[in-house]
Write an enzyme that holds these catalytic residues in place. Structure first.
Site, short mmCIF file in Angstrom:
data_model
loop_
_atom_site.label_atom_id
_atom_site.label_comp_id
_atom_site.label_asym_id
_atom_site.label_seq_id
_atom_site.Cartn_x
_atom_site.Cartn_y
_atom_site.Cartn_z
N GLY A 56 36.17 15.18 -8.53
CA GLY A 56 34.92 15.91 -8.57
C GLY A 56 33.84 15.02 -9.13
CD GLN A 61 30.20 13.14 -13.45
OE1 GLN A 61 30.52 13.98 -12.60
NE2 GLN A 61 31.09 12.40 -14.10
CB CYS A 104 34.88 12.96 -17.70
SG CYS A 104 33.19 13.06 -17.08
CG LEU A 105 34.98 10.15 -12.11
CD1 LEU A 105 34.33 10.38 -10.75
CD2 LEU A 105 36.10 9.14 -12.03
CG HIS A 146 35.13 18.48 -15.53
ND1 HIS A 146 35.77 17.86 -16.59
CD2 HIS A 146 34.29 17.52 -15.02
CE1 HIS A 146 35.34 16.62 -16.71
NE2 HIS A 146 34.43 16.39 -15.77
CD GLU A 147 32.81 17.78 -11.42
OE1 GLU A 147 31.67 17.34 -11.65
OE2 GLU A 147 33.84 17.11 -11.63
CG HIS A 150 29.60 16.89 -15.49
ND1 HIS A 150 29.31 15.95 -16.45
CD2 HIS A 150 30.87 16.62 -15.07
CE1 HIS A 150 30.35 15.15 -16.62
NE2 HIS A 150 31.31 15.55 -15.80
#
Length: 192
Positions: A56, A61, A104-105, A146-147, A150
């Protein structure tokens, strides 16, 4: 093939914003123009997510403060969920709370046991303005929550408490993601 592209994708890989970037903690803005620029953003987000090995990715990000996220994520039964949401709204997050490993990226290399609801429903739009509702369970529900976090300016670390939080923040300090120079790991003589 252009540098930074994924075979079979028209998107380009964009630089990832990392922990400490102010854009990650600011709430994103609603998308008002469902146009070619939005379609390009979605393609770039998929290319960036795949290049980083994620499941995701939220627009902030990659430095775009708009309410958009993409996903290619399995659920607990290994069913693949592939798509994107524009102006998503977490409608429900319910069921049992499961503490599971989360990464997380934008916080590379740091994993923490994070509590999330086992079921989630998100409503939003596609890039062409069509209304959609996405339901997720298990790992996919975790991804949706999670997304959505963000896009509100949150990170999964905000949900981590106690010893898990202290360990995660210590790992962040050691990695240098907090802006400080990376620290050498402290050897634990008990484990060799």
């Amino acid at each position: 093939m252009r540098r930074g592209t994924i075979p079979g994708s028209s998107g380009r890989v964009r630089p990832m914003r990392l922990l400490g970037d102010p854009g990650l903690v600011a709430p994103c803005e609603e998308v008002t123009d469902f146009d070619a620029d939005l379609a390009t953003l979605v393609e770039d987000m998929f290319a960036t997510m795949y290049a980083a090995g994620g499941v995701g990715l939220a627009a902030n990000q990659i430095g775009v403060p708009l309410k958009v996220f993409v996903y290619d994520c399995p659920d607990d039964e290994d069913r693949r969920h592939l798509g994107h949401l524009v102006n998503p709204r977490l409608v429900t997050a319910e069921g049992i709370t499961v503490r599971g490993p989360e990464v997380c990226l934008s916080v590379p290399g740091i994993e923490a046991g994070t509590p999330r609801f086992d079921e989630a429903v998100v409503e939003g739009f596609t890039a062409d303005g069509r209304a959609v509702q996405v339901r997720g369970t298990g790992f996919f529900a975790r991804c949706l929550q999670h997304e959505c976090d963000h896009l509100r300016g949150g990170l999964y670390l905000d949900h981590v408490t106690g010893l898990r939080r202290r360990r995660a923040l210590r790992a962040v300090r050691r990695s240098g993601l907090d802006g400080a120079p990376p620290q050498a790991p402290v050897l634990d003589r008990r484990t060799g």
